[in-house]
Design a protein around this motif. Structure first.
Motif, mmCIF file in Angstrom:
data_model
loop_
_atom_site.group_PDB
_atom_site.id
_atom_site.type_symbol
_atom_site.label_atom_id
_atom_site.label_comp_id
_atom_site.label_asym_id
_atom_site.label_seq_id
_atom_site.Cartn_x
_atom_site.Cartn_y
_atom_site.Cartn_z
ATOM 1 N N LEU A 187 -7.533 -7.107 -4.622
ATOM 2 C CA LEU A 187 -7.788 -7.558 -5.991
ATOM 3 C C LEU A 187 -6.616 -8.380 -6.526
ATOM 4 C CD1 LEU A 187 -10.038 -7.348 -8.060
ATOM 5 C CD2 LEU A 187 -8.905 -5.336 -9.018
ATOM 6 N N MET A 205 -1.429 2.217 -3.160
ATOM 7 C CA MET A 205 -2.645 1.456 -3.451
ATOM 8 C C MET A 205 -3.525 1.381 -2.213
ATOM 9 S SD MET A 205 -0.805 -1.691 -5.525
ATOM 10 C CE MET A 205 -2.328 -2.507 -6.007
ATOM 11 N N ASP A 206 -4.844 1.286 -2.428
ATOM 12 C CA ASP A 206 -5.740 1.130 -1.294
ATOM 13 C C ASP A 206 -5.954 -0.349 -0.997
ATOM 14 O OD1 ASP A 206 -7.680 0.143 -3.107
ATOM 15 O OD2 ASP A 206 -8.506 2.148 -3.424
ATOM 16 N N SER A 213 -7.626 -2.503 -3.750
ATOM 17 C CA SER A 213 -6.772 -2.846 -4.891
ATOM 18 C C SER A 213 -5.801 -3.966 -4.542
ATOM 19 C CB SER A 213 -5.995 -1.609 -5.353
ATOM 20 O OG SER A 213 -6.865 -0.589 -5.788
ATOM 21 N N GLU A 233 -13.671 -1.313 2.492
ATOM 22 C CA GLU A 233 -13.590 0.032 1.935
ATOM 23 C C GLU A 233 -14.912 0.786 2.107
ATOM 24 O OE1 GLU A 233 -10.989 1.651 0.778
ATOM 25 O OE2 GLU A 233 -9.701 -0.062 1.226
ATOM 26 N N PHE A 257 0.310 -7.250 -10.365
ATOM 27 C CA PHE A 257 -0.801 -8.054 -10.853
ATOM 28 C C PHE A 257 -0.300 -9.166 -11.772
ATOM 29 C CE2 PHE A 257 -3.405 -4.575 -9.332
ATOM 30 C CZ PHE A 257 -4.609 -5.182 -9.012
ATOM 31 N N GLU A 290 0.840 -1.201 0.000
ATOM 32 C CA GLU A 290 0.000 0.000 0.000
ATOM 33 C C GLU A 290 0.873 1.249 0.000
ATOM 34 O OE1 GLU A 290 -4.127 -1.311 2.339
ATOM 35 O OE2 GLU A 290 -2.417 -0.545 3.485
ATOM 36 N N TYR A 342 -11.417 -10.882 -2.033
ATOM 37 C CA TYR A 342 -11.879 -9.622 -2.621
ATOM 38 C C TYR A 342 -13.079 -9.016 -1.900
ATOM 39 C CZ TYR A 342 -13.621 -6.212 -5.937
ATOM 40 O OH TYR A 342 -14.058 -5.053 -6.516
ATOM 41 N N PRO A 373 1.738 -0.776 -10.030
ATOM 42 C CA PRO A 373 0.824 -1.800 -9.504
ATOM 43 C C PRO A 373 0.561 -2.942 -10.477
ATOM 44 C CG PRO A 373 0.028 0.379 -8.908
ATOM 45 C CD PRO A 373 1.187 0.595 -9.829
ATOM 46 N N TRP A 374 0.468 -2.621 -11.788
ATOM 47 C CA TRP A 374 0.154 -3.677 -12.736
ATOM 48 C C TRP A 374 1.275 -4.709 -12.827
ATOM 49 C CZ3 TRP A 374 3.014 -4.686 -17.120
ATOM 50 C CH2 TRP A 374 3.866 -3.677 -17.593
#
Length: 418
Positions: A49, A42-43, A46, A376, A102, A37, A369, A98-99
């Protein structure tokens, strides 16, 4: 003369180590939530996710891994998967966006984790054990608990002492340099490779259990069998409430309740320690008692543990939750695997276990998730905890509708005749 140790127990030890290392790294995801984070701005939703994507990839891989195990053998799949996880985990240190996480963690690491999973392990244990199979399942599953007990709090401490990147490098090298060669050199797919019989001796009915010849029976016919669905649904709920909810959110939940890193680490270690005890006991009990009744009790006890967690604003309550939840955490896996090998022994065990663990990972993905999303929106984990309690009761009830394996033969014959 002292009796020589059967090589089947070496297989158990190597598989245990594989699970400790690979699955321990996966279970340490929660330790990286807050560092990521901060690092990537990032929150919580995310970050959740990423975990969700990881579980989806892991889950989708399971039936495919099952077919690959049938063709290439568990040794090849487990060793290559261990190496893939180690290398790709180290590569996450190069992430700048971030990606990148992922792709590297959510996809590549997860493919490796999917390979070094219960699918390959169930096949190899079924090959090596015609007796004490429940105990063997329990021991290898204890690798999850041992990894959780050692690597999760270890990751927390290393992150606190060093940083998250150094921690990732240490874990990755442990997998690639130490565990991978051990698996490659010592694991064997079948007792015939060591010129020995499986533990319990050779049984004619067992010789085709994990053989591709089982494909002469339509593997798709299991979708019309009640035991398949009454195993799948509870196991999906199992994934939601363990690797999804707890392994992703327990550490941040503990911090949100105001507990220090030392208290959180103590709770995680206690949970993991009792997890090992529960797993080993479950394997022994599964060999001696009705697995369906045992699963009913396990899911009810897990629901009760979450009731404690809802009110755990005191360190003693958190530790009490850790003990009870630990005892029933992965304890569901051995009796579930045992029932699957008994219900579907004429089919491809690798493929059947693959479908079973696909359901587990779908549940895990949702468990990672949905609580993050609700957090949130509401600012707490209260709603997802109560939701988990309700669905655990549903899982317990489903197990009561399972038939005993010795009463399942007629259903299997009818399915094969269709």
């Amino acid at each position: 003369m002292k009796r020589k140790i059967h090589y089947g127990w070496i297989i158990v030890a190597v598989t245990f180590l594989t699970f400790l290392a690979v699955q321990g790294v996966r279970l340490s995801f929660g330790a990286f939530v807050q560092p990521w984070e901060t690092e990537f701005s990032m929150d919580r939703g995310s970050i959740s996710l990423i975990s969700t994507l990881s579980f989806i990839v892991y889950g989708i891989s399971q039936p495919l891994i099952g077919k690959l195990v049938d063709r290439l053998g568990a040794r090849f799949i487990l060793s290559c998967s261990t190496l893939l996880v180690g290398v790709s985990f180290v590569l996450t240190t190069m992430a700048t966006q971030p990606w990148h996480l992922f792709i590297l963690y959510g996809v590549v690491v997860s493919i490796g984790v999917g390979g070094a999973s219960n699918v390959a392990a169930t096949v190899v244990i079924t090959n090596w054990f015609n007796k004490k199979r429940g105990l063997a399942f329990g021991i290898i599953e204890a690798g999850f608990g041992a990894g959780q007990m050692i690597l999760v709090p270890g990751s927390l401490m290393l992150i606190q002492w060093l940083d998250w990147k150094a921690t990732v490098v240490i874990l990755g090298f442990f997998l690639a340099v130490i565990v991978f060669p051990i698996v490659l050199l010592l694991l064997r797919n079948h007792p015939s490779e060591k010129q020995v019989e499986p533990i319990g001796g050779v049984r004619e009915e067992e010789e085709t259990n994990t053989s591709p010849n089982s494909a002469t029976f339509s593997n798709w016919s299991v979708f019309r069998m009640r035991p398949f669905w009454f195993l799948v649904l509870p196991f999906a709920i199992c994934g939601f409430t363990t690797t999804g909810l707890m392994d992703t959110h327990l550490i941040p939940l503990s911090h949100d309740h105001g507990f220090s890193t030392s208290v959180t680490s103590a709770a995680v270690s206690l949970l993991a320690g009792f997890n090992i005890v529960g797993i080993l006991l479950s394997g022994v009990i599964a060999d001696r008692w009705s697995s369906r009744k045992f699963l009913f009790l396990l899911y009810v006890a897990r629901a009760l543990s979450l009731v404690i967690l809802v009110h755990s604003h005191d360190p003693l309550l958190l530790l009490g939750f850790a003990i009870l939840f630990g005892l029933v955490d992965f304890a569901t896996v051995a009796p579930t695997q045992l029932l699957a090998t008994q219900y579907f022994k004429r089919y491809s065990i690798g493929l059947m276990i693959g479908w079973l663990f696909l359901s587990h990972q779908v549940g895990s993905a949702l468990g990672a998730y949905v609580p993050g999303l609700l957090y949130e929106q509401t600012g707490s984990y209260t709603v997802p905890l109560y939701m988990s309690i309700v669905i655990l009761i549903v899982a317990a009830i489903c197990n009561l509708f399972l038939p005993e394996p010795n009463k399942q033969r007629n259903d299997v014959k009818q399915a094969e005749a269709v």
